[in-house]
Write a protein that holds these residues in place. Structure first.
Motif, PDB file in Angstrom:
ATOM      1  N   TYR A 107       0.685  -1.406  -0.142  1.00  0.00           N
ATOM      2  CA  TYR A 107      -0.290   0.483   0.174  1.00  0.00           C
ATOM      3  C   TYR A 107       1.007   1.297   0.026  1.00  0.00           C
ATOM      4  O   TYR A 107       0.804   2.029  -1.298  1.00  0.00           O
ATOM      5  N   GLU A 108       2.006   0.990   0.489  1.00  0.00           N
ATOM      6  CA  GLU A 108       2.282   2.923   1.133  1.00  0.00           C
ATOM      7  C   GLU A 108       3.511   2.687  -0.137  1.00  0.00           C
ATOM      8  O   GLU A 108       3.946   3.588  -0.353  1.00  0.00           O
ATOM      9  N   GLY A 109       3.976   1.786  -0.861  1.00  0.00           N
ATOM     10  CA  GLY A 109       4.630   1.222  -2.318  1.00  0.00           C
ATOM     11  C   GLY A 109       3.910   2.506  -3.146  1.00  0.00           C
ATOM     12  O   GLY A 109       4.519   3.426  -3.857  1.00  0.00           O
ATOM     13  N   LEU A 110       2.568   1.403  -2.867  1.00  0.00           N
ATOM     14  CA  LEU A 110       2.058   1.963  -4.352  1.00  0.00           C
ATOM     15  C   LEU A 110       2.230   3.513  -4.150  1.00  0.00           C
ATOM     16  O   LEU A 110       1.429   4.475  -4.630  1.00  0.00           O
ATOM     17  N   ARG A 111       0.518   4.365  -2.879  1.00  0.00           N
ATOM     18  CA  ARG A 111       1.064   5.261  -2.348  1.00  0.00           C
ATOM     19  C   ARG A 111       2.176   6.419  -2.183  1.00  0.00           C
ATOM     20  O   ARG A 111       1.686   7.567  -2.889  1.00  0.00           O
ATOM     21  N   GLY A 112       3.073   6.089  -1.990  1.00  0.00           N
ATOM     22  CA  GLY A 112       4.600   7.159  -2.575  1.00  0.00           C
ATOM     23  C   GLY A 112       5.410   7.282  -3.661  1.00  0.00           C
ATOM     24  O   GLY A 112       5.832   8.219  -4.071  1.00  0.00           O
ATOM     25  N   VAL A 113       4.279   7.006  -5.063  1.00  0.00           N
ATOM     26  CA  VAL A 113       4.430   6.601  -6.061  1.00  0.00           C
ATOM     27  C   VAL A 113       4.372   8.065  -6.206  1.00  0.00           C
ATOM     28  O   VAL A 113       3.260   8.449  -6.183  1.00  0.00           O
ATOM     29  N   ASP A 114       5.539   9.102  -6.748  1.00  0.00           N
ATOM     30  CA  ASP A 114       5.181   9.833  -7.200  1.00  0.00           C
ATOM     31  C   ASP A 114       3.934  11.022  -8.318  1.00  0.00           C
ATOM     32  O   ASP A 114       3.478  10.297  -8.947  1.00  0.00           O
ATOM     33  N   ALA A 115       2.980  11.709  -7.985  1.00  0.00           N
ATOM     34  CA  ALA A 115       1.578  11.974  -9.168  1.00  0.00           C
ATOM     35  C   ALA A 115       1.910  12.313 -10.205  1.00  0.00           C
ATOM     36  O   ALA A 115       1.081  11.980 -10.783  1.00  0.00           O
ATOM     37  N   ASP A 116       3.226  12.849  -9.966  1.00  0.00           N
ATOM     38  CA  ASP A 116       3.532  13.766 -11.256  1.00  0.00           C
ATOM     39  C   ASP A 116       3.884  12.263 -12.250  1.00  0.00           C
ATOM     40  O   ASP A 116       3.176  11.750 -13.494  1.00  0.00           O
ATOM     41  N   LEU A 117       4.437  11.485 -11.859  1.00  0.00           N
ATOM     42  CA  LEU A 117       4.178   9.838 -12.825  1.00  0.00           C
ATOM     43  C   LEU A 117       3.435   9.186 -13.178  1.00  0.00           C
ATOM     44  O   LEU A 117       2.973   8.764 -14.551  1.00  0.00           O
ATOM     45  N   ARG A 118       2.310   9.361 -12.440  1.00  0.00           N
ATOM     46  CA  ARG A 118       0.806   8.537 -12.580  1.00  0.00           C
ATOM     47  C   ARG A 118       0.556   9.456 -13.212  1.00  0.00           C
ATOM     48  O   ARG A 118      -0.250   8.931 -14.610  1.00  0.00           O
ATOM     49  N   ASP A 119       0.497  11.224 -13.343  1.00  0.00           N
ATOM     50  CA  ASP A 119      -0.634  11.704 -14.391  1.00  0.00           C
ATOM     51  C   ASP A 119       0.176  11.534 -15.222  1.00  0.00           C
ATOM     52  O   ASP A 119      -0.310  11.210 -16.960  1.00  0.00           O
ATOM     53  N   ALA A 120       1.403  11.077 -15.713  1.00  0.00           N
ATOM     54  CA  ALA A 120       2.036  10.935 -17.227  1.00  0.00           C
ATOM     55  C   ALA A 120       1.409  10.001 -18.001  1.00  0.00           C
ATOM     56  O   ALA A 120       1.095   9.894 -18.960  1.00  0.00           O
ATOM     57  N   ALA A 121       1.501   8.469 -16.383  1.00  0.00           N
ATOM     58  CA  ALA A 121       0.630   7.378 -17.333  1.00  0.00           C
ATOM     59  C   ALA A 121      -0.580   7.623 -17.929  1.00  0.00           C
ATOM     60  O   ALA A 121      -1.178   7.565 -18.975  1.00  0.00           O
ATOM     61  N   TYR A 122      -1.463   8.449 -17.609  1.00  0.00           N
ATOM     62  CA  TYR A 122      -2.820   8.456 -17.420  1.00  0.00           C
ATOM     63  C   TYR A 122      -3.008   9.247 -18.741  1.00  0.00           C
ATOM     64  O   TYR A 122      -3.445   9.140 -20.053  1.00  0.00           O
ATOM     65  N   GLY A 123      -2.049  10.607 -18.933  1.00  0.00           N
ATOM     66  CA  GLY A 123      -1.433  11.446 -20.086  1.00  0.00           C
ATOM     67  C   GLY A 123      -1.515  10.284 -21.572  1.00  0.00           C
ATOM     68  O   GLY A 123      -1.515  10.962 -22.128  1.00  0.00           O
ATOM     69  N   MET A 124      -0.164   9.652 -20.760  1.00  0.00           N
ATOM     70  CA  MET A 124      -0.348   8.683 -22.286  1.00  0.00           C
ATOM     71  C   MET A 124      -1.001   8.041 -23.249  1.00  0.00           C
ATOM     72  O   MET A 124      -1.205   6.989 -23.836  1.00  0.00           O
TER      73      MET A 124
END
Lengths: 220, 224
Positions: A107-124
């Motif tokens: 849980y902590e691992g997934l939560r701790g992923v940089d939000a920008d990275l997550r957004d970038a993945a969605y953006g792609m």
């Protein structure tokens, strides 16, 4: 050191159902079974909670409670309740204790992923599930592995204590040695369990090297 | 299977303060001492060691590795090994638990000091704080949340781990587990688990309270 020589030098300790190889296999068997079940429960659940953000409170509460739960008490109670003599009841507390570290770290691992990275993945153009498996999980992998490692070590330790309620495994040497005041057996068993715990620790560090993407490792 | 209620209150009432060494209140007292002593000793040792590791970074790697190894050893293993040195005494449980506490507390102190923002440190230098005073008045207070997070983990684990010491007769409330097991009697086991969890929750709550008192600024900031 004499005790070690007594224990490891005795040929009787190397064969038969209560020899070192048999006990080691038993120990590995119970530990692996409990660990696998715990991982199969905790990794998907942790990923689900980490990805959706739902049920986070549950994770925190479970983690704290699990740390406070006395292993020996839980073992004794569950085995008495379920009836002595079978392996299954012993596995239950092992699993109960193995789940929280995996759950929390996933849980902590997934939560701790940089939000920008997550957004970038969605953006792609990745979809929710693709983001989870292709972006979040690889980046969170070091922490997930840490959770698995802590849990595996916990299981190996607790399986030792489980010898007290009649489970086989390396704990037998310690518990039986204590009961009969055979300290060479106590020390010998302790050394074996310590070696096993260190081997588990080392194995996971090695796994970390192999499966964690080099890019993720660099940024750590 | 035993045909028995899970908890027999009359047993608890009779054994709470019976005056014998196995009275619940005596075991509770023993448990508290055996659990807190290692945390206290651990903190006393971890502060200077952590400071040294933060000051000379090359010390940290080997220390962390050593602590990692210690932490992966089962408690029963360390108890057994120390049994041959210190015998059936409280020290046989306290010393290994101190190592476990250290394994959590040293990284906590190092991380805590690393969590002090550089501008804060530089401001302190600019304001004329000498290193020793800067450490005491600025860096350690700012490090408190991280150190206390470690202290909470160490305390709760210590409270729970003491019970394994029952296998060598030094387990505080853990002795109730052995007693219950040998007599196939649920009540002592349930009492032991409940009191240990209660003790852990209580200690954890006190530490959270301590953190609030020690870091009044963090509340002021979140309120603003």
């Amino acid at each position: 050191m004499n005790w070690l020589a007594d224990f490891f030098g005795d040929a009787a300790h190397w064969s038969g159902p209560d020899g070192i190889p048999a006990r080691l296999l038993e120990h590995l068997g119970y530990s692996a079974a409990a660990f696998l079940v715990a991982a199969l429960i905790a990794v998907p659940l942790g990923m689900l909670i980490g990805h959706t953000g739902r049920g986070a409170l549950l994770v925190v509460v479970a983690a704290n409670a699990a740390r406070a739960l006395p292993t020996l008490g839980l073992l004794v109670l569950v085995v008495l309740l379920a009836g002595v003599g079978t392996v299954l009841p012993v596995l239950v507390p092992l699993i109960v204790l193995a789940v929280p570290p995996i759950l929390v770290n996933t849980y902590e691992g997934l939560r701790g992923v940089d939000a920008d990275l997550r957004d970038a993945a969605y953006g792609m153009g990745l979809r929710g599930r693709q983001v989870l498996f292709r972006t979040l999980t690889p980046v969170a992998l070091p922490l997930i592995l840490l959770g698995l490692r802590l849990s595996a070590i916990q299981v190996v330790s607790t399986a030792t204590v489980a010898a007290f309620v009649g489970l086989g495994g390396l704990g037998r040497f310690i518990i039986d040695g204590l009961a009969t005041k055979a300290y060479s057996s106590v020390i010998g068993g302790a050394v074996l369990v310590a070696a096993l715990a260190l081997a588990v620790q080392f194995g996971f560090l090695l796994l970390d090297r192999v499966v964690v993407s080099p890019g993720v490792r660099q940024t750590r | 299977m035993i045909e028995e209620p899970l908890v027999r209150w009359d047993w608890i009432a009779r054994n709470w303060d019976s005056g014998s060494p196995s009275a619940i209140s005596t075991l509770l007292e023993n448990h508290v001492v055996t659990a807190f002593l290692p945390v206290l000793l651990g903190l006393v040792v971890a502060l200077p060691l952590g400071l040294a590791c933060a000051r000379w970074r090359w010390l940290y790697q080997p220390t962390a590795a050593l602590m990692n190894v210690t932490y992966s050893l089962p408690s029963l293993v360390l108890f057994s090994i120390f049994l041959s040195v210190t015998g059936l005494t409280r020290a046989t449980v306290v010393i290994p638990l101190t190592f476990f506490a250290l394994a959590v507390l040293i990284p906590a102190v190092v991380d805590g000091l690393a969590s002090v923002p550089d501008p804060v440190r530089q401001s302190a230098v600019a304001m004329g704080f000498r290193p020793a005073r800067r450490l005491l008045r600025v860096e350690l207070p700012v490090a408190v949340p991280v150190v206390l997070a470690g202290l909470r983990i160490a305390t709760v684990s210590s409270i729970s781990l003491v019970s394994v010491g029952a296998l060598i007769g030094q387990g505080g409330l853990g002795n109730l587990f052995i007693d219950g097991w040998q007599r196939q009697f649920y009540t002592p086991i349930v009492v032991g688990i409940a009191l240990i969890v209660l003790l852990a929750v209580l200690a954890d709550g006190l530490l959270v309270l301590a953190q609030r008192l020690l870091t009044p600024w963090s509340r002021a900031r979140s309120a603003a």
